[in-house]
Design a protein around this motif. Structure first.
Motif, PDB file in Angstrom:
ATOM      1  N   LEU A 172      56.975  67.378 111.557  1.00 53.15           N
ATOM      2  CA  LEU A 172      56.982  66.599 110.469  1.00 53.15           C
ATOM      3  C   LEU A 172      55.962  65.558 110.225  1.00 53.15           C
ATOM      4  O   LEU A 172      55.611  64.874 111.184  1.00 53.15           O
ATOM      5  CB  LEU A 172      58.448  66.078 110.096  1.00 53.15           C
ATOM      6  CG  LEU A 172      59.399  66.944 109.900  1.00 53.15           C
ATOM      7  CD1 LEU A 172      60.839  66.553 110.026  1.00 53.15           C
ATOM      8  CD2 LEU A 172      59.364  67.800 108.680  1.00 53.15           C
ATOM      9  N   ASN A 173      55.536  65.437 108.996  1.00 53.22           N
ATOM     10  CA  ASN A 173      54.511  63.981 108.551  1.00 53.22           C
ATOM     11  C   ASN A 173      55.451  63.023 108.327  1.00 53.22           C
ATOM     12  O   ASN A 173      56.989  63.292 108.148  1.00 53.22           O
ATOM     13  CB  ASN A 173      53.764  64.266 107.313  1.00 53.22           C
ATOM     14  CG  ASN A 173      52.768  65.337 107.565  1.00 53.22           C
ATOM     15  OD1 ASN A 173      52.151  65.323 108.550  1.00 53.22           O
ATOM     16  ND2 ASN A 173      52.568  66.317 106.754  1.00 53.22           N
ATOM     17  N   GLU A 174      55.149  61.917 108.260  1.00 51.08           N
ATOM     18  CA  GLU A 174      55.998  60.648 108.027  1.00 51.08           C
ATOM     19  C   GLU A 174      56.698  60.902 106.335  1.00 51.08           C
ATOM     20  O   GLU A 174      57.924  60.140 106.361  1.00 51.08           O
ATOM     21  CB  GLU A 174      55.259  59.430 107.852  1.00 51.08           C
ATOM     22  CG  GLU A 174      54.520  58.931 109.327  1.00 51.08           C
ATOM     23  CD  GLU A 174      55.440  59.042 110.315  1.00 51.08           C
ATOM     24  OE1 GLU A 174      56.295  58.421 110.471  1.00 51.08           O
ATOM     25  OE2 GLU A 174      55.505  59.945 111.231  1.00 51.08           O
ATOM     26  N   GLY A 176      57.892  63.477 105.459  1.00 51.11           N
ATOM     27  CA  GLY A 176      59.118  64.397 105.537  1.00 51.11           C
ATOM     28  C   GLY A 176      58.540  65.720 105.143  1.00 51.11           C
ATOM     29  O   GLY A 176      59.426  66.924 105.404  1.00 51.11           O
ATOM     30  N   ASP A 212      61.741  65.102 117.181  1.00 50.83           N
ATOM     31  CA  ASP A 212      60.856  64.385 116.409  1.00 50.83           C
ATOM     32  C   ASP A 212      61.082  63.097 116.425  1.00 50.83           C
ATOM     33  O   ASP A 212      62.082  62.504 117.143  1.00 50.83           O
ATOM     34  CB  ASP A 212      60.842  64.844 114.851  1.00 50.83           C
ATOM     35  CG  ASP A 212      59.336  64.811 114.391  1.00 50.83           C
ATOM     36  OD1 ASP A 212      58.617  63.987 114.765  1.00 50.83           O
ATOM     37  OD2 ASP A 212      59.039  65.569 113.337  1.00 50.83           O
ATOM     38  N   LYS A 220      61.215  60.381 106.355  1.00 53.26           N
ATOM     39  CA  LYS A 220      61.240  61.446 107.557  1.00 53.26           C
ATOM     40  C   LYS A 220      62.484  62.285 107.720  1.00 53.26           C
ATOM     41  O   LYS A 220      62.551  63.392 108.337  1.00 53.26           O
ATOM     42  CB  LYS A 220      60.494  60.951 108.667  1.00 53.26           C
ATOM     43  CG  LYS A 220      59.931  62.077 109.555  1.00 53.26           C
ATOM     44  CD  LYS A 220      58.916  61.346 110.574  1.00 53.26           C
ATOM     45  CE  LYS A 220      58.361  62.319 111.652  1.00 53.26           C
ATOM     46  NZ  LYS A 220      57.280  61.996 112.593  1.00 53.26           N
TER      47      LYS A 220
END
Ligand code: XIL
Length: 376
Positions: A172-174, A176, A212, A220
């Motif tokens: 995942l990216n920051e 979400g 994560d 996120k």
């Protein structure tokens, strides 16, 4: 006079009893795994020198204090599967790691199957090893085949011996959304479900984890929850969520940790803290902490950790564990990312103090704080 003086071992045992009945019978000192035996398992990431016994002090500490292990690096793709083709696997370090865990009766974690990092470049190239136009040029079919081969071979080899796998790491990216890793770009969003399906096929009894970092941050965290729920709705066998918990002194706030654990508990999967450490040299938001750290990017603690910082670190650890204990019914495992400060990935040429044991393997005030925070 001497007659009435209790012996040193007796004193140690008595001190241990006062510290919560969590003593190591050999040394009389409290241990993490005993202090938390009614709460959750206590794990640690270990390196090759430790599980081969070359680092004798490290190995002894692992056996005394922890009841679960994670491999810091040896099961990552670049180590266990460095080359394509028939002789592409190097199982020796992984085998030794698993042997160590079995010999010591530990809950053994596999880390990690599918990740964008520490994965060799050939994995994403075409069948002739080419990256056409400088870009990864394996197609969906080829990459799925490689993924399947890797997961089947590695999970299959340790079937019934490694109890829990990080199947997908850091997808995942920051905000979400899904990270545009080579896996996602070449296969598509469903690479995640494929990875879990392949892992389940290879060992139907293994606990399968999504892992994560920075999940304490709301966007996120929401992304992770949505991802798990989507997988569950499709019948994909995801059975645990790992919050890495690489934290700082002032991030995340304990309320964020609390909210994260409450939300994860509702997912109906096992909740685990998978890579805990406290970075004293990380960039800090709060002026107070920044002042304490003075020059955060430099090697401020190269001559040792001042007592005030030592105490602040102990309070930070006590705070974190008080939240973990609050959620003890939902948390299965709390794993530290390294044994002693000297082993930590957070040093990067500087002197950092992110763990509970100092470079000489002696427990720090943070160790006592953690022991004293266990549920009684
Ligand atoms: C780190 C190891 O500790 C280092 O030795 C290595 O050089 C890089 O990886 N998230 C993860 C872990 O999931 O695998 C990482 O471990 C730390 C961040």
């Amino acid at each position: 006079m001497l007659m009435n003086t209790p012996s040193l071992p007796l004193l140690l045992v008595l001190t241990g009893l006062l510290a919560g009945c969590a003593t190591n019978p050999k040394t009389g000192s409290p241990t993490l795994k005993d202090a938390y035996q009614d709460d959750f398992m206590i794990g640690v990431a270990i390196n090759q020198k430790q599980f081969t016994g070359e680092d004798t002090n490290g190995a002894a500490l692992i056996k005394a204090q922890f009841n679960s292990i994670s491999p810091e690096n040896v099961l990552k793709w670049e180590i266990i599967h460095p080359r394509p083709g028939e002789n592409g696997y190097d199982f020796e370090p992984g085998d030794r790691y698993v042997d160590f865990g079995e010999t010591n009766g530990m809950y053994i974690i596999g880390h990690t199957l599918i990740w964008h990092s520490q994965t060799p470049r050939w994995v994403f190239r075409d069948a002739n090893g080419r990256a056409l136009n400088g870009t990864n040029s394996a197609d969906r079919e080829l990459l799925l085949k490689r993924m399947h081969d890797h997961i089947q071979t590695v999970v299959g080899r340790y079937k019934g011996r490694i109890q829990c796998w990080d199947v997908v790491n850091e997808a995942l990216n920051e905000d979400g959304t899904l990270r545009r890793s080579p896996w996602q770009r070449i296969i598509g969003d469903d690479y995640i479900e494929k990875a879990f399906q392949y892992a389940h096929e290879a060992d139907p009894d293994a606990v399968l984890r999504y892992n994560d970092y920075s999940l304490e941050n709301e966007p996120k965290r929401k992304g992770a929850i949505a991802l798990i729920q989507k997988l569950q709705a499709r019948g994909i066998p995801v059975t645990a969520i790992g919050s890495q918990s690489h934290v700082k002194m002032d991030w995340p706030a304990l309320e964020q940790v609390d909210a994260t654990l409450s939300a994860f508990a509702k997912l109906g999967v096992k909740v685990m803290i998978t890579e805990l450490d406290v970075d004293l040299l990380g960039r800090s938001e709060s002026a107070e902490v920044a002042e304490m750290q003075r020059e955060i990017t430099s090697n401020v603690y190269s001559n040792g950790l001042p007592d005030a910082v030592q105490q602040a670190l102990a309070r930070r650890y006590a705070g974190l564990f008080s939240v973990f204990v609050k959620h003890r019914k939902d948390i299965a495992l709390v794993t530290f990312w390294g044994v002693s400060d000297g082993d930590s990935w957070l040093n990067r040429g500087r002197m950092n103090y992110p763990l509970l044991f100092r470079r000489d393997h002696k427990p720090s005030p943070a160790f006592d704080a953690v022991i004293n925070t266990a549920h009684r």
